[in-house]
Design a protein around this motif. Sequence first.
Motif, PDB file in Angstrom:
ATOM      1  N   ILE A 104       1.025  -1.387  -0.099  1.00 41.37           N
ATOM      2  CA  ILE A 104       0.273   0.140  -0.046  1.00 41.37           C
ATOM      3  C   ILE A 104       0.904   1.034   0.161  1.00 41.37           C
ATOM      4  CG2 ILE A 104      -2.190  -0.940   1.061  1.00 41.37           C
ATOM      5  CD1 ILE A 104      -0.785  -0.025   3.667  1.00 41.37           C
ATOM      6  N   GLY A 105       2.191   1.763   0.493  1.00 39.80           N
ATOM      7  CA  GLY A 105       2.958   2.178   0.576  1.00 39.80           C
ATOM      8  C   GLY A 105       3.294   2.442  -0.460  1.00 39.80           C
ATOM      9  N   ARG A 106       5.083   2.323  -0.652  1.00 38.36           N
ATOM     10  CA  ARG A 106       5.908   2.075  -2.528  1.00 38.36           C
ATOM     11  C   ARG A 106       4.805   1.659  -3.806  1.00 38.36           C
ATOM     12  NH1 ARG A 106       9.804  -1.286   1.051  1.00 38.36           N
ATOM     13  NH2 ARG A 106       8.731  -2.051   2.136  1.00 38.36           N
ATOM     14  N   MET A 132      -9.443   4.487  -1.557  1.00 34.70           N
ATOM     15  CA  MET A 132     -11.004   4.104  -1.588  1.00 34.70           C
ATOM     16  C   MET A 132     -11.037   2.648  -1.784  1.00 34.70           C
ATOM     17  SD  MET A 132     -13.564   6.764  -2.456  1.00 34.70           S
ATOM     18  CE  MET A 132     -12.969   6.795  -4.530  1.00 34.70           C
ATOM     19  N   VAL A 133     -10.158   1.672  -3.074  1.00 36.19           N
ATOM     20  CA  VAL A 133     -10.185   0.498  -3.233  1.00 36.19           C
ATOM     21  C   VAL A 133      -9.272   0.292  -2.598  1.00 36.19           C
ATOM     22  CG1 VAL A 133     -10.371   1.153  -5.675  1.00 36.19           C
ATOM     23  CG2 VAL A 133      -8.540   1.062  -5.184  1.00 36.19           C
ATOM     24  N   ARG A 134      -7.891   0.477  -1.329  1.00 39.05           N
ATOM     25  CA  ARG A 134      -6.987   0.469  -0.680  1.00 39.05           C
ATOM     26  C   ARG A 134      -6.830   1.005   0.703  1.00 39.05           C
ATOM     27  NH1 ARG A 134      -4.365  -4.214  -2.052  1.00 39.05           N
ATOM     28  NH2 ARG A 134      -2.494  -4.534  -0.883  1.00 39.05           N
ATOM     29  N   PRO A 135      -7.771   0.668   1.163  1.00 36.37           N
ATOM     30  CA  PRO A 135      -7.856   1.681   2.635  1.00 36.37           C
ATOM     31  C   PRO A 135      -5.857   1.512   3.049  1.00 36.37           C
ATOM     32  CG  PRO A 135      -9.875   0.771   2.577  1.00 36.37           C
ATOM     33  CD  PRO A 135      -8.927  -0.230   1.654  1.00 36.37           C
ATOM     34  N   LEU A 174      -9.650   5.286 -16.647  1.00 32.07           N
ATOM     35  CA  LEU A 174     -10.255   4.703 -16.025  1.00 32.07           C
ATOM     36  C   LEU A 174      -9.846   3.314 -16.004  1.00 32.07           C
ATOM     37  CD1 LEU A 174     -14.164   5.861 -16.599  1.00 32.07           C
ATOM     38  CD2 LEU A 174     -12.088   6.359 -14.384  1.00 32.07           C
ATOM     39  N   ALA A 175     -10.394   2.461 -17.230  1.00 33.40           N
ATOM     40  CA  ALA A 175     -10.269   0.713 -17.398  1.00 33.40           C
ATOM     41  C   ALA A 175      -8.579   1.089 -16.663  1.00 33.40           C
ATOM     42  CB  ALA A 175     -10.100   0.384 -18.611  1.00 33.40           C
ATOM     43  N   ALA A 176      -7.499   1.407 -17.029  1.00 37.09           N
ATOM     44  CA  ALA A 176      -5.911   1.313 -17.004  1.00 37.09           C
ATOM     45  C   ALA A 176      -5.675   1.582 -15.880  1.00 37.09           C
ATOM     46  CB  ALA A 176      -5.605   2.057 -17.041  1.00 37.09           C
ATOM     47  N   LEU A 177      -6.953   2.232 -14.958  1.00 41.81           N
ATOM     48  CA  LEU A 177      -6.521   2.563 -13.437  1.00 41.81           C
ATOM     49  C   LEU A 177      -7.185   1.602 -13.063  1.00 41.81           C
ATOM     50  CD1 LEU A 177      -6.616   6.169 -13.194  1.00 41.81           C
ATOM     51  CD2 LEU A 177      -4.514   4.688 -13.341  1.00 41.81           C
ATOM     52  N   SER A 178      -8.372   0.299 -13.159  1.00 47.02           N
ATOM     53  CA  SER A 178      -8.388  -0.657 -12.586  1.00 47.02           C
ATOM     54  C   SER A 178      -7.757  -1.391 -11.971  1.00 47.02           C
ATOM     55  CB  SER A 178      -9.584  -1.471 -13.156  1.00 47.02           C
ATOM     56  OG  SER A 178      -8.963  -1.946 -13.931  1.00 47.02           O
ATOM     57  N   LEU A 179      -8.243  -1.837 -10.294  1.00 50.67           N
ATOM     58  CA  LEU A 179      -6.200  -2.108  -9.704  1.00 50.67           C
ATOM     59  C   LEU A 179      -7.535  -3.648  -8.794  1.00 50.67           C
ATOM     60  CD1 LEU A 179      -5.444  -0.154  -7.953  1.00 50.67           C
ATOM     61  CD2 LEU A 179      -4.241  -0.885  -9.573  1.00 50.67           C
ATOM     62  N   GLU A 180      -6.001  -4.500  -9.204  1.00 53.88           N
ATOM     63  CA  GLU A 180      -7.011  -6.201  -8.339  1.00 53.88           C
ATOM     64  C   GLU A 180      -7.114  -6.057  -6.685  1.00 53.88           C
ATOM     65  OE1 GLU A 180      -9.575  -8.934  -9.215  1.00 53.88           O
ATOM     66  OE2 GLU A 180      -9.499  -7.067 -10.660  1.00 53.88           O
ATOM     67  N   ARG A 181      -7.480  -5.794  -5.831  1.00 55.23           N
ATOM     68  CA  ARG A 181      -7.582  -5.951  -4.784  1.00 55.23           C
ATOM     69  C   ARG A 181      -6.885  -7.085  -3.958  1.00 55.23           C
ATOM     70  NH1 ARG A 181     -11.029  -4.416   0.469  1.00 55.23           N
ATOM     71  NH2 ARG A 181      -9.692  -4.535   2.242  1.00 55.23           N
ATOM     72  N   SER A 183      -3.899  -9.967  -0.917  1.00 56.49           N
ATOM     73  CA  SER A 183      -3.473  -9.386   0.538  1.00 56.49           C
ATOM     74  C   SER A 183      -2.042  -8.507   0.441  1.00 56.49           C
ATOM     75  CB  SER A 183      -2.951 -10.922   0.471  1.00 56.49           C
ATOM     76  OG  SER A 183      -1.956 -11.982  -0.570  1.00 56.49           O
ATOM     77  N   HIS A 184      -1.217  -8.939  -0.623  1.00 50.49           N
ATOM     78  CA  HIS A 184      -0.009  -7.913  -0.128  1.00 50.49           C
ATOM     79  C   HIS A 184       0.035  -7.675  -2.066  1.00 50.49           C
ATOM     80  CE1 HIS A 184       0.940  -8.324   3.633  1.00 50.49           C
ATOM     81  NE2 HIS A 184       0.309  -9.720   3.752  1.00 50.49           N
ATOM     82  N   CYS A 185      -0.104  -7.114  -3.041  1.00 46.01           N
ATOM     83  CA  CYS A 185      -0.471  -6.779  -4.460  1.00 46.01           C
ATOM     84  C   CYS A 185      -0.701  -5.695  -5.410  1.00 46.01           C
ATOM     85  CB  CYS A 185       0.608  -7.880  -5.109  1.00 46.01           C
ATOM     86  SG  CYS A 185      -0.612  -8.954  -5.680  1.00 46.01           S
ATOM     87  N   THR A 186      -0.798  -4.800  -5.813  1.00 45.81           N
ATOM     88  CA  THR A 186      -1.495  -4.902  -6.368  1.00 45.81           C
ATOM     89  C   THR A 186      -1.268  -5.135  -7.939  1.00 45.81           C
ATOM     90  OG1 THR A 186      -1.844  -2.676  -5.315  1.00 45.81           O
ATOM     91  CG2 THR A 186      -2.920  -2.361  -7.295  1.00 45.81           C
ATOM     92  N   GLU A 187      -2.426  -5.419  -9.116  1.00 42.42           N
ATOM     93  CA  GLU A 187      -2.744  -5.173 -10.357  1.00 42.42           C
ATOM     94  C   GLU A 187      -2.631  -4.401 -11.441  1.00 42.42           C
ATOM     95  OE1 GLU A 187      -4.484  -8.500 -13.548  1.00 42.42           O
ATOM     96  OE2 GLU A 187      -5.729  -8.927 -11.319  1.00 42.42           O
ATOM     97  N   LEU A 188      -2.305  -4.054 -11.810  1.00 48.89           N
ATOM     98  CA  LEU A 188      -2.554  -3.310 -13.426  1.00 48.89           C
ATOM     99  C   LEU A 188      -2.721  -3.639 -14.031  1.00 48.89           C
ATOM    100  CD1 LEU A 188      -2.705   0.297 -13.507  1.00 48.89           C
ATOM    101  CD2 LEU A 188      -0.035  -0.180 -14.123  1.00 48.89           C
TER     102      LEU A 188
END
Length: 195
Positions: A104-106, A132-135, A174-181, A183-188
């Motif tokens: 969530i930070g870096r 909002m998507v990753r508190p 909008l589509a490019a900024l969709s992330l999959e939530r 446990s410890h990673c973010t998918e662009l």
Amino acid sequence: LPFEFVKEKGLVTMPEMATWLQSVNCLMLLRLNYPYEKNLPRGGSYGKYFENWSVPQKALMFDDCTAPNIATVNGFAVLMKEVIDSSSKASVPGSVVVHCTGGIGRTMTLLGHFAVKEFPISGGAWMGWARMVRPGSVQAPVQERFLKALEPAAIPKSAQPPAGGSRALPGRALAALSLERSSHCTELVVDACTN
């Protein structure tokens, strides 16, 4: 990993993670943390494990609670261009999975820089959306200042707001900024960037 899956099972095994990476057609797994930071599994990070599952791995490490330096930002831009180009040539949607120790930070700071530079979104708007998507996203004051100081990409005339009206981001952004939530990673999502 799908949040429900992690919540139901708790921690996942390396083979489960590798299977998930393959299921989202991960074109690159990017690690931002150093391999032996505190709070990582015993023995450090995962080494080259996922390359055995045909998932390319890269590392662009920088310290926790800091903003990325210019070399890291430029390195990420080069890696993203390579992935987007290869995804476009293959005509197969793919993803880039980015993570640090907590995800969530870096992670969100570097993804935020990319989003601001590539799409008509401000750093402040990115932080609001990301939180909002990753508190808890963008944790340190230096990360907040870094993102707020960025100038967004030029806004195409077609996306300019009417006098007194609001502007919607183009569908590509909008589509490019969709992330999959997870446990410890973010998918662009990469395929959206190629439209």
